[in-house]
Design a protein around this motif. Structure first.
Motif, PDB file in Angstrom:
ATOM      1  N   SER A   2      -4.848   3.184   1.694  1.00 21.90           N
ATOM      2  CA  SER A   2      -5.253   2.600   3.092  1.00 21.90           C
ATOM      3  C   SER A   2      -6.807   2.387   3.001  1.00 21.90           C
ATOM      4  CB  SER A   2      -4.989   3.389   4.405  1.00 21.90           C
ATOM      5  OG  SER A   2      -3.577   3.548   4.191  1.00 21.90           O
ATOM      6  N   GLU A   3      -7.056   1.082   3.718  1.00 28.50           N
ATOM      7  CA  GLU A   3      -8.524   0.922   4.021  1.00 28.50           C
ATOM      8  C   GLU A   3      -9.117   1.712   4.951  1.00 28.50           C
ATOM      9  OE1 GLU A   3     -11.306  -2.862   5.465  1.00 28.50           O
ATOM     10  OE2 GLU A   3      -9.299  -3.194   5.006  1.00 28.50           O
ATOM     11  N   ASN A   4     -10.511   2.302   4.571  1.00 24.40           N
ATOM     12  CA  ASN A   4     -11.098   3.072   5.696  1.00 24.40           C
ATOM     13  C   ASN A   4     -11.776   2.099   6.547  1.00 24.40           C
ATOM     14  OD1 ASN A   4     -13.888   4.778   6.200  1.00 24.40           O
ATOM     15  ND2 ASN A   4     -12.170   5.921   6.298  1.00 24.40           N
ATOM     16  N   GLN A   7     -16.270   6.386   9.290  1.00 20.35           N
ATOM     17  CA  GLN A   7     -16.181   7.775   8.915  1.00 20.35           C
ATOM     18  C   GLN A   7     -17.327   8.493   9.923  1.00 20.35           C
ATOM     19  OE1 GLN A   7     -16.474   8.795   4.582  1.00 20.35           O
ATOM     20  NE2 GLN A   7     -16.489   6.552   4.539  1.00 20.35           N
ATOM     21  N   SER A  27     -12.401  10.915   8.556  1.00 22.59           N
ATOM     22  CA  SER A  27     -12.217   9.606   8.329  1.00 22.59           C
ATOM     23  C   SER A  27     -10.943   9.037   8.938  1.00 22.59           C
ATOM     24  CB  SER A  27     -12.130   9.402   6.758  1.00 22.59           C
ATOM     25  OG  SER A  27     -13.165   9.726   6.037  1.00 22.59           O
ATOM     26  N   ILE A  28     -11.117   7.590   9.304  1.00 20.38           N
ATOM     27  CA  ILE A  28      -9.940   7.017   9.922  1.00 20.38           C
ATOM     28  C   ILE A  28      -9.580   5.896   9.178  1.00 20.38           C
ATOM     29  CG2 ILE A  28      -9.093   6.039  12.133  1.00 20.38           C
ATOM     30  CD1 ILE A  28     -10.170   8.789  12.473  1.00 20.38           C
ATOM     31  N   ASN A  29      -8.260   5.743   9.041  1.00 21.82           N
ATOM     32  CA  ASN A  29      -7.870   4.457   7.880  1.00 21.82           C
ATOM     33  C   ASN A  29      -7.109   3.581   8.713  1.00 21.82           C
ATOM     34  OD1 ASN A  29      -8.957   5.644   5.521  1.00 21.82           O
ATOM     35  ND2 ASN A  29      -7.259   7.063   5.526  1.00 21.82           N
ATOM     36  N   ARG A  30      -6.959   2.360   8.130  1.00 20.84           N
ATOM     37  CA  ARG A  30      -6.650   1.253   8.803  1.00 20.84           C
ATOM     38  C   ARG A  30      -5.144   1.344   9.396  1.00 20.84           C
ATOM     39  NH1 ARG A  30      -7.273  -4.207   9.336  1.00 20.84           N
ATOM     40  NH2 ARG A  30      -9.008  -4.179   7.633  1.00 20.84           N
ATOM     41  N   GLU A  32      -3.467   4.513  10.430  1.00 21.14           N
ATOM     42  CA  GLU A  32      -3.039   5.674  10.842  1.00 21.14           C
ATOM     43  C   GLU A  32      -2.824   5.662  12.360  1.00 21.14           C
ATOM     44  OE1 GLU A  32      -5.182   8.416   7.497  1.00 21.14           O
ATOM     45  OE2 GLU A  32      -6.156   7.899   9.003  1.00 21.14           O
ATOM     46  N   ARG A  64     -19.232   2.561   9.858  1.00 27.97           N
ATOM     47  CA  ARG A  64     -18.217   1.546  10.194  1.00 27.97           C
ATOM     48  C   ARG A  64     -18.053   0.565   9.043  1.00 27.97           C
ATOM     49  NH1 ARG A  64     -21.488   2.306  14.756  1.00 27.97           N
ATOM     50  NH2 ARG A  64     -20.692   2.787  16.657  1.00 27.97           N
ATOM     51  N   SER A  65     -16.776   0.338   8.925  1.00 29.48           N
ATOM     52  CA  SER A  65     -16.389  -0.784   7.953  1.00 29.48           C
ATOM     53  C   SER A  65     -16.679  -2.178   8.365  1.00 29.48           C
ATOM     54  CB  SER A  65     -14.793  -0.986   7.756  1.00 29.48           C
ATOM     55  OG  SER A  65     -14.527  -2.039   7.138  1.00 29.48           O
TER      56      SER A  65
END
Length: 279
Positions: A2-4, A7, A27-30, A32, A64-65
């Motif tokens: 999954s894309e992050n 964080q 970390s939070i993924n796309r 979740e 941030r992504s």
């Protein structure tokens, strides 16, 4: 993989002498769907405000992504006095209004409702308008802070279905264990200044916590046996000249032994069953 999306790294936050968290990393993924739990005052809402930029950290980094689109559903209302649903949506959304309304059909908010002042609507419909506004920001990560507070049963069920089908990520603060169980696939514990992310919903979280506690209890018991053996040697031979050096070595060994703290499991979250209404 999954894309992050974002964080939080080594974050610290305190208000005076009251430390909320220190060294917090997550970390939070796309894709979740994460339930956020912890005692009152542990820093859950502050964590959300740090993510939105409404609060700053004392230390740490927030990465941030470039693809991140963040939407926040707070406990507080942000409409102006006398503002209608349509006016609120026009002011707060970034995509065309017709598209917002088409995305929110499942929430069953009629055009008649949107033409009324928001304050004239029931709590359930006010929440639905807030959800429409959130959708109108086209987020791929939503922050939802106690969204079921004061909701009627119908709106709670609609919100539940909406979250189950949401194809982005979200962080959900809620004290409603049943709601968390039915909508999330990860659990983030914020407690005693630490962040711990568990795979699975809240039932899986309690199961994993109990397993970890059992492992720690076994390890603590093993260390207690070793400690007792060392203390027995020191007591028996500490005064004897021939064993003095060995006793001192045992004392140093005792001082270096790990101390294991076994934290009690958090009490089960409260399940709130809203009363049905005719709205």
């Amino acid at each position: 993989m999954s894309e992050n999306l974002l964080q939080l790294i080594d974050a610290e936050k305190a208000y005076g002498t009251r430390v909320l968290f220190t060294g917090a990393t997550v970390s939070i993924n796309r894709d979740e769907h994460i339930g956020v739990i912890g005692p009152n005052g542990a820093g859950k809402s502050t964590f959300f405000k740090i993510l939105t930029g409404d609060e700053s950290m004392d230390k740490g980094r927030l990465v941030r992504s470039k693809e991140l689109s963040l939407g926040y559903l707070s406990q507080h209302d942000h409409w102006n006095e006398g503002e209608t649903g349509n006016q609120f949506l026009e002011r707060t959304t970034t995509i065309p209004l017709w598209e917002v309304k088409s995305r929110g059909r499942e929430l069953k908010v009629s055009e008649e409702m949107l033409d009324k002042p928001i304050t004239s609507l029931s709590g359930g419909y006010r929440m639905r308008v807030k959800l429409l506004a959130l959708l109108g920001q086209a987020p791929n990560l939503m922050l939802l802070d106690e969204p079921t507070n004061y909701l009627d049963l119908e709106t709670t069920l609609r919100l539940e279905r909406f979250l189950q089908s949401f194809d982005g990520a979200f962080l959900l603060i809620s004290h409603d264990r049943e709601f968390l169980r039915r909508t999330t696939d990860h659990t983030l514990e914020i407690e005693a200044g630490e962040f711990t992310k568990f795979p699975g919903n809240i039932d899986d979280y309690f199961e994993q916590k109990e397993l970890l506690a059992e492992q720690l209890r076994a390890r603590a018991a093993n260390l207690a046996d070793k400690r007792a053996s060392v203390m027995e040697f020191i007591t028996r031979f500490g005064a004897k000249a021939t064993k003095a050096r060995q006793a001192q070595s045992k004392m140093k060994q005792l001082e270096k032994m790990e101390v294991i703290e076994i934290k009690p499991l958090r009490a089960s979250a409260v399940i709130k069953i809203p009363k049905p209404t005719h709205t």
